[in-house]
Scaffold this motif. Structure first.
Motif, mmCIF file in Angstrom:
data_model
loop_
_atom_site.group_PDB
_atom_site.id
_atom_site.type_symbol
_atom_site.label_atom_id
_atom_site.label_comp_id
_atom_site.label_asym_id
_atom_site.label_seq_id
_atom_site.Cartn_x
_atom_site.Cartn_y
_atom_site.Cartn_z
ATOM 1 N N UNK A 76 49.017 -28.403 68.654
ATOM 2 C CA UNK A 76 48.870 -29.101 69.930
ATOM 3 C C UNK A 76 49.704 -30.394 69.889
ATOM 4 N N UNK A 77 50.261 -30.764 71.033
ATOM 5 C CA UNK A 77 50.936 -32.057 71.159
ATOM 6 C C UNK A 77 52.290 -32.160 70.483
ATOM 7 N N UNK A 78 52.800 -31.055 69.957
ATOM 8 C CA UNK A 78 54.131 -31.075 69.346
ATOM 9 C C UNK A 78 55.003 -30.052 70.056
ATOM 10 N N UNK B 176 47.207 -30.592 65.017
ATOM 11 C CA UNK B 176 48.349 -30.583 64.096
ATOM 12 C C UNK B 176 47.954 -30.461 62.615
ATOM 13 N N UNK B 177 46.857 -31.138 62.210
ATOM 14 C CA UNK B 177 46.473 -31.078 60.780
ATOM 15 C C UNK B 177 46.024 -29.666 60.402
ATOM 16 N N UNK B 178 45.221 -29.066 61.277
ATOM 17 C CA UNK B 178 44.772 -27.689 61.013
ATOM 18 C C UNK B 178 45.963 -26.750 60.931
ATOM 19 N N UNK B 179 46.909 -26.994 61.830
ATOM 20 C CA UNK B 179 48.098 -26.149 61.880
ATOM 21 C C UNK B 179 48.869 -26.240 60.564
ATOM 22 N N UNK B 180 49.047 -27.478 60.079
ATOM 23 C CA UNK B 180 49.780 -27.676 58.826
ATOM 24 C C UNK B 180 49.081 -26.954 57.680
ATOM 25 N N UNK B 181 47.766 -27.044 57.683
ATOM 26 C CA UNK B 181 46.979 -26.382 56.644
ATOM 27 C C UNK B 181 47.216 -24.875 56.669
ATOM 28 N N UNK B 182 47.091 -24.316 57.867
ATOM 29 C CA UNK B 182 47.294 -22.872 58.040
ATOM 30 C C UNK B 182 48.704 -22.486 57.613
ATOM 31 N N UNK B 183 49.670 -23.315 58.037
ATOM 32 C CA UNK B 183 51.085 -23.050 57.771
ATOM 33 C C UNK B 183 51.348 -22.985 56.264
#
Ligand SMILES: [Cu+2]
Length: 344
Positions: free
Chosen positions: A222-224, A304-311
Motif C-alpha cells: 500500500x502507498x507505494x 509496506x512492512x508486511x509486504x517486505x516480509x512476504x517478499x
C-alpha cells in the motif's frame, strides 16, 4: 430457468401481437378497405413505440439503481478519484442527452404518426438551430475530450524510479505473476524457451533472472507505486482490477504497462465493507476463449512492512526448480548460486 421463461414469454407476446395485426389487416383486405390497413398498422406501430419507450426506460432505471453498488466499487488507488470524477461528469452529460433523445425519438414517432387529413409541415431550414446544435455538442465534447486526455496523460505518465515492478502474463486461461526478486530487476524472457515448468520462458542467460520468483499469491504494498508489466503468451487478454480503476490490454508481442498506487490494504477494505471475506480481484476483460470467465486472480494489498516480509520469504524460481541450473551458462553459475541462495 426464470430468465428463459421471461424470454419465452416475451417472444410469445410478440408473436401474438403480430398475429393479431396480421389478422386485422387480412380482414381489412377482404373487406376491400386499403386505407384502413395503413391507419391501423400506423396506430399499432405508434403504440409499440410508446410501449418500448416505457418498458425499456423502466428497465434502464431499474437496472441502473439495482446494480449501482456493483459498478461503483469503492476506489482503492490514487489516480482512482481523478478517474471517478471524469467518469461521473461524462456519465451525467451523456446520461441526460441519452434520456432526452430517446424520449423524443419514441414520443415523436408516436405523436407524428400518419393521420388522415393531417399534412406534414414543410420546414426546410433554420440556421440558428443548426448553429446551436453544432456548437453546443462541439464545445461539450471538446471539454470532455480535453479533460480525458489530461487525466489519461496523468495516469499513464512514466513510472517513478522507485516503483515496484511486477510482471503479469495472460495465457489461456489464467494470469501468471513474476516478481524481480531482491535485485529489483525482472530478468529477460524468451518465448523460445517456454516449457511446462518454465511457463514464463525465463532466460537463464540473464543474471537478473536468477532471483525472480513466481509466487502462489499476488501481493502488492500500500502507498507505494506499483508497475504492472503486462504481456500475453497466446491471444489478447486484458488486465482489469476494478477497485484500482485499472484496465490495460495484454497483447502478444507488445508489452504494455500500468503504474498505480494502492491506497487501502485488503484488511482496511474488509473493515470498510464489513466483509471479512473480501478480496481484491484481477479479471480478464478481453473475451479470449472458452475459459475466459475463469481468469480470476486474487490480489492482496499489504502494509509496506508486511509486504517486505512476504517478499523476503519467497524462493526464487531457480531455487524451487534447481534442474534449470543446467541452463545457466558456466561462467554465471556462481552468481546464480549466490543470488538464489542454493548451497553448492
Ligand atoms: Cu483472457
Amino acid at each position: 430457468m426464470f430468465n428463459l421463461a421471461i424470454g419465452l414469454g416475451v417472444v410469445l407476446l410478440l408473436a401474438i401481437l403480430f398475429l393479431i395485426f396480421r389478422i386485422s389487416s387480412l380482414i381489412s383486405v377482404a373487406k376491400g378497405n386499403t386505407n384502413k390497413i395503413e391507419t391501423s398498422s400506423n396506430k399499432i406501430n405508434g403504440a409499440m413505440f410508446i410501449v418500448f419507450l416505457v418498458g425499456t426506460g423502466f428497465l434502464f432505471f431499474w437496472y441502473s439503481f439495482k446494480e449501482f453498488d456493483n459498478y461503483n466499487l469503492p476506489v482503492a488507488s490514487e489516480h482512482g478519484s481523478e478517474y471517478e470524477f471524469l467518469f461521473w461528469i461524462t456519465m451525467a452529460v451523456t446520461g441526460v442527452v441519452f434520456v432526452l433523445t430517446q424520449f423524443l425519438l419514441f414520443y415523436f414517432s408516436w405523436k407524428y404518426q400518419y393521420k388522415e387529413n393531417t399534412k406534414a409541415l414543410f420546414y426546410p431550414e433554420n440556421n440558428k438551430l443548426e448553429i446551436i446544435w453544432t456548437f453546443v455538442p462541439a464545445v461539450v465534447l471538446a471539454i470532455l475530450v480535453f479533460t480525458g486526455w489530461r487525466v489519461w496523460t496523468d495516469i499513464t505518465a512514466p513510472a517513478p524510479e522507485n516503483t515496484n515492478n511486477i510482471e503479469i502474463m495472460g495465457y489461456q486461461f489464467a494470469w501468471g505473476v513474476r516478481y524481480p526478486g531482491l535485485d529489483g530487476e525482472l530478468g529477460n524472457t524468451d518465448y523460445r524457451v517456454i516449457e511446462a515448468t518454465n511457463s514464463f520462458g525465463i532466460d537463464f542467460n540473464d543474471k537478473a533472472s536468477y532471483d525472480d520468483f513466481i509466487p502462489r499469491e499476488m501481493h502488492i504494498p500500500k502507498g507505494e507505486p506499483v508497475t504492472f508489466n503486462i504481456r500475453a503468451r497466446d491471444v489478447l487478454h486484458s488486465v482489469f482490477a476494478p477497485h484500482f480503476r485499472l484496465k490495460m490490454d495484454a497483447v502478444p508481442g507488445m508489452p504494455t504497462s500500468f503504474t498505480f498506487t494502492a491506497t487501502k490494504t485488503t484488511e482496511e477494505m474488509r473493515e470498510e465493507l464489513n466483509d471479512p471475506e473480501f478480496n481484491y480481484e484481477i479479471a480478464c476483460t478481453e473475451v479470449c476463449g472458452r475459459g475466459h470467465y475463469s481468469m480470476k486472480l486474487t490480489l492482496i494489498v499489504d502494509e509496506p512492512e508486511e509486504y517486505m516480509e512476504w517478499y523476503a520469504e519467497q524462493e526464487s524460481f531457480l531455487k524451487r526448480n534447481p534442474e534449470y541450473l543446467s541452463k545457466v551458462p558456466t561462467e554465471l553459475k556462481e552468481v546464480a548460486l549466490l543470488k538464489t541462495g542454493i548451497e553448492n
